[in-house]
Motif scaffolding. Structure first.
Motif, PDB file in Angstrom:
ATOM      1  N   TRP A   1      37.523 -26.182   8.706  1.00  0.00           N
ATOM      2  CA  TRP A   1      37.869 -27.460   8.587  1.00  0.00           C
ATOM      3  C   TRP A   1      38.908 -27.366   7.300  1.00  0.00           C
ATOM      4  O   TRP A   1      40.010 -27.764   7.299  1.00  0.00           O
ATOM      5  CB  TRP A   1      37.168 -28.608   8.454  1.00  0.00           C
ATOM      6  CG  TRP A   1      37.669 -30.072   8.267  1.00  0.00           C
ATOM      7  CD1 TRP A   1      38.239 -30.723   9.086  1.00  0.00           C
ATOM      8  CD2 TRP A   1      38.062 -30.463   6.986  1.00  0.00           C
ATOM      9  NE1 TRP A   1      38.909 -31.838   8.792  1.00  0.00           N
ATOM     10  CE2 TRP A   1      38.864 -31.649   7.335  1.00  0.00           C
ATOM     11  CE3 TRP A   1      38.059 -30.006   5.560  1.00  0.00           C
ATOM     12  CZ2 TRP A   1      39.398 -32.744   6.442  1.00  0.00           C
ATOM     13  CZ3 TRP A   1      38.656 -31.109   4.722  1.00  0.00           C
ATOM     14  CH2 TRP A   1      39.285 -32.129   5.063  1.00  0.00           C
ATOM     15  N   LEU A   2      38.355 -26.966   6.399  1.00  0.00           N
ATOM     16  CA  LEU A   2      38.986 -26.597   5.050  1.00  0.00           C
ATOM     17  C   LEU A   2      40.259 -25.545   5.127  1.00  0.00           C
ATOM     18  O   LEU A   2      41.404 -25.734   4.590  1.00  0.00           O
ATOM     19  CB  LEU A   2      38.233 -26.047   3.866  1.00  0.00           C
ATOM     20  CG  LEU A   2      37.095 -27.019   3.278  1.00  0.00           C
ATOM     21  CD1 LEU A   2      36.168 -26.302   2.484  1.00  0.00           C
ATOM     22  CD2 LEU A   2      38.037 -28.088   2.548  1.00  0.00           C
ATOM     23  N   SER A   3      40.227 -24.532   6.173  1.00  0.00           N
ATOM     24  CA  SER A   3      41.178 -23.672   6.326  1.00  0.00           C
ATOM     25  C   SER A   3      42.151 -24.629   6.946  1.00  0.00           C
ATOM     26  O   SER A   3      43.415 -24.195   6.613  1.00  0.00           O
ATOM     27  CB  SER A   3      40.894 -22.592   7.409  1.00  0.00           C
ATOM     28  OG  SER A   3      41.650 -21.882   7.900  1.00  0.00           O
ATOM     29  N   GLY A   4      42.004 -25.469   7.983  1.00  0.00           N
ATOM     30  CA  GLY A   4      43.186 -26.180   8.543  1.00  0.00           C
ATOM     31  C   GLY A   4      43.647 -27.119   7.446  1.00  0.00           C
ATOM     32  O   GLY A   4      44.915 -27.226   7.624  1.00  0.00           O
ATOM     33  N   ALA A   5      42.871 -27.849   6.671  1.00  0.00           N
ATOM     34  CA  ALA A   5      43.591 -28.489   5.456  1.00  0.00           C
ATOM     35  C   ALA A   5      44.476 -27.882   4.783  1.00  0.00           C
ATOM     36  O   ALA A   5      45.543 -28.344   4.304  1.00  0.00           O
ATOM     37  CB  ALA A   5      42.408 -29.194   4.998  1.00  0.00           C
ATOM     38  N   CYS A   6      43.963 -26.762   4.415  1.00  0.00           N
ATOM     39  CA  CYS A   6      45.107 -25.507   3.325  1.00  0.00           C
ATOM     40  C   CYS A   6      46.203 -25.582   4.251  1.00  0.00           C
ATOM     41  O   CYS A   6      47.305 -25.396   3.669  1.00  0.00           O
ATOM     42  CB  CYS A   6      44.068 -24.487   3.028  1.00  0.00           C
ATOM     43  SG  CYS A   6      42.983 -24.577   1.891  1.00  0.00           S
ATOM     44  N   CYS A   7      46.214 -25.299   5.626  1.00  0.00           N
ATOM     45  CA  CYS A   7      47.368 -24.797   6.428  1.00  0.00           C
ATOM     46  C   CYS A   7      48.112 -26.064   6.485  1.00  0.00           C
ATOM     47  O   CYS A   7      49.351 -25.771   6.298  1.00  0.00           O
ATOM     48  CB  CYS A   7      46.757 -24.531   7.616  1.00  0.00           C
ATOM     49  SG  CYS A   7      48.263 -23.811   8.801  1.00  0.00           S
ATOM     50  N   ALA A   8      47.745 -27.156   6.481  1.00  0.00           N
ATOM     51  CA  ALA A   8      48.237 -28.351   6.467  1.00  0.00           C
ATOM     52  C   ALA A   8      49.188 -28.491   5.129  1.00  0.00           C
ATOM     53  O   ALA A   8      50.403 -29.083   5.316  1.00  0.00           O
ATOM     54  CB  ALA A   8      47.625 -29.604   6.913  1.00  0.00           C
ATOM     55  N   ILE A   9      48.343 -28.548   4.220  1.00  0.00           N
ATOM     56  CA  ILE A   9      49.107 -28.670   2.876  1.00  0.00           C
ATOM     57  C   ILE A   9      49.952 -27.654   2.491  1.00  0.00           C
ATOM     58  O   ILE A   9      51.096 -27.903   2.016  1.00  0.00           O
ATOM     59  CB  ILE A   9      47.946 -28.778   1.969  1.00  0.00           C
ATOM     60  CG1 ILE A   9      47.096 -30.033   1.907  1.00  0.00           C
ATOM     61  CG2 ILE A   9      48.594 -28.904   0.420  1.00  0.00           C
ATOM     62  CD1 ILE A   9      45.839 -30.170   1.277  1.00  0.00           C
ATOM     63  N   ALA A  10      49.629 -26.370   2.860  1.00  0.00           N
ATOM     64  CA  ALA A  10      50.775 -25.433   2.575  1.00  0.00           C
ATOM     65  C   ALA A  10      51.961 -25.278   3.624  1.00  0.00           C
ATOM     66  O   ALA A  10      53.052 -25.375   3.108  1.00  0.00           O
ATOM     67  CB  ALA A  10      50.097 -24.077   3.000  1.00  0.00           C
ATOM     68  N   SER A  11      51.763 -25.921   4.681  1.00  0.00           N
ATOM     69  CA  SER A  11      52.902 -26.341   5.606  1.00  0.00           C
ATOM     70  C   SER A  11      53.849 -27.365   5.030  1.00  0.00           C
ATOM     71  O   SER A  11      54.983 -26.915   5.100  1.00  0.00           O
ATOM     72  CB  SER A  11      52.464 -26.658   6.950  1.00  0.00           C
ATOM     73  OG  SER A  11      53.586 -27.002   7.658  1.00  0.00           O
ATOM     74  N   MET A  12      53.283 -28.124   4.484  1.00  0.00           N
ATOM     75  CA  MET A  12      54.313 -29.308   3.649  1.00  0.00           C
ATOM     76  C   MET A  12      54.890 -28.682   2.469  1.00  0.00           C
ATOM     77  O   MET A  12      56.263 -28.802   2.395  1.00  0.00           O
ATOM     78  CB  MET A  12      53.487 -30.357   3.340  1.00  0.00           C
ATOM     79  CG  MET A  12      54.343 -31.434   2.474  1.00  0.00           C
ATOM     80  SD  MET A  12      55.456 -32.107   3.825  1.00  0.00           S
ATOM     81  CE  MET A  12      56.785 -32.327   2.887  1.00  0.00           C
ATOM     82  N   PHE A  13      54.487 -27.726   1.760  1.00  0.00           N
ATOM     83  CA  PHE A  13      55.056 -26.996   0.774  1.00  0.00           C
ATOM     84  C   PHE A  13      55.991 -25.995   1.174  1.00  0.00           C
ATOM     85  O   PHE A  13      57.066 -25.830   0.739  1.00  0.00           O
ATOM     86  CB  PHE A  13      54.160 -26.266  -0.377  1.00  0.00           C
ATOM     87  CG  PHE A  13      53.482 -27.472  -1.107  1.00  0.00           C
ATOM     88  CD1 PHE A  13      54.175 -27.888  -2.228  1.00  0.00           C
ATOM     89  CD2 PHE A  13      52.158 -27.929  -0.878  1.00  0.00           C
ATOM     90  CE1 PHE A  13      53.482 -28.914  -3.304  1.00  0.00           C
ATOM     91  CE2 PHE A  13      51.674 -28.968  -1.794  1.00  0.00           C
ATOM     92  CZ  PHE A  13      52.006 -29.379  -2.774  1.00  0.00           C
ATOM     93  N   TYR A  14      55.720 -25.267   2.306  1.00  0.00           N
ATOM     94  CA  TYR A  14      56.746 -24.586   3.044  1.00  0.00           C
ATOM     95  C   TYR A  14      57.974 -25.072   3.414  1.00  0.00           C
ATOM     96  O   TYR A  14      58.980 -24.723   3.002  1.00  0.00           O
ATOM     97  CB  TYR A  14      55.911 -23.814   4.097  1.00  0.00           C
ATOM     98  CG  TYR A  14      56.765 -23.098   4.904  1.00  0.00           C
ATOM     99  CD1 TYR A  14      57.016 -21.429   4.485  1.00  0.00           C
ATOM    100  CD2 TYR A  14      57.613 -23.249   6.108  1.00  0.00           C
ATOM    101  CE1 TYR A  14      57.917 -20.828   5.357  1.00  0.00           C
ATOM    102  CE2 TYR A  14      58.496 -22.555   6.804  1.00  0.00           C
ATOM    103  CZ  TYR A  14      58.308 -21.328   6.524  1.00  0.00           C
ATOM    104  OH  TYR A  14      59.189 -20.255   7.231  1.00  0.00           O
ATOM    105  N   SER A  15      57.767 -26.416   3.893  1.00  0.00           N
ATOM    106  CA  SER A  15      58.940 -27.084   4.364  1.00  0.00           C
ATOM    107  C   SER A  15      59.756 -27.484   3.117  1.00  0.00           C
ATOM    108  O   SER A  15      60.925 -27.312   3.378  1.00  0.00           O
ATOM    109  CB  SER A  15      58.383 -28.347   5.446  1.00  0.00           C
ATOM    110  OG  SER A  15      58.000 -27.949   6.623  1.00  0.00           O
TER     111      SER A  15
END
Length: 150
Positions: free
Chosen positions: A81-95
């Motif tokens: 779950w934390l991996s997915g949360a990190c991915c979601a947050i990172a995706s926003m910063f990536y965008s």
């Protein structure tokens, strides 16, 4: 057996790299065509969640695929779950980075996370910290740096 496992992880990794290349390009294209960073990240996640049920069915060669999800160790579930949360947050910063930066440079810098993964794996998972992995990490960071230079 070892040879087939090696080919499997390598072929899967190469497919992943190719798809990440398309991910970076298509993200930039969406931003150039008029989406905001928040809109692009949101629609990207929508595509992700729409496709997941189709591609993530358990494989017959995974011995633990049949076990119920909630019977798994709680730390494994929390880590996923934390991996997915990190991915979601990172995706926003990536965008956000992609909206304001050069697609190649943003992709190179954001793809230079292996040294962080290497250190965390060595500290918390007991993985080997070899000279070749340290050298590869240095080259990864150097490559990302070179992408950012004009």
């Amino acid at each position: 057996m070892t040879q087939s496992l090696t080919a499997n992880w390598l072929s899967n990794s190469l497919i992943c790299v190719t798809l990440y290349g398309f991910w970076g390009f298509l993200s930039k294209l969406a931003l150039l065509r008029g989406l905001s960073a928040a809109q692009e990240a949101s629609i990207q996640k929508l595509g992700f969640f729409m496709l997941m049920p189709l591609i993530m069915k358990p494989s017959s060669n995974e011995p633990t695929a049949a076990a119920p999800l909630l019977s798994r160790p709680k730390t494994a579930l929390l880590s996923a779950w934390l991996s997915g949360a990190c991915c979601a947050i990172a995706s926003m910063f990536y965008s956000r980075a992609m909206a304001h930066g050069d697609a190649g440079a943003v992709s190179a810098v954001t793809a230079s996370y292996p040294p962080i993964t290497l250190l965390l794996g060595a500290l918390f998972a007991g993985e080997e910290l070899s000279k070749s992995k340290i050298g590869g990490s240095i080259l990864t960071l150097l490559g990302a740096y070179l992408f950012t230079r004009r």
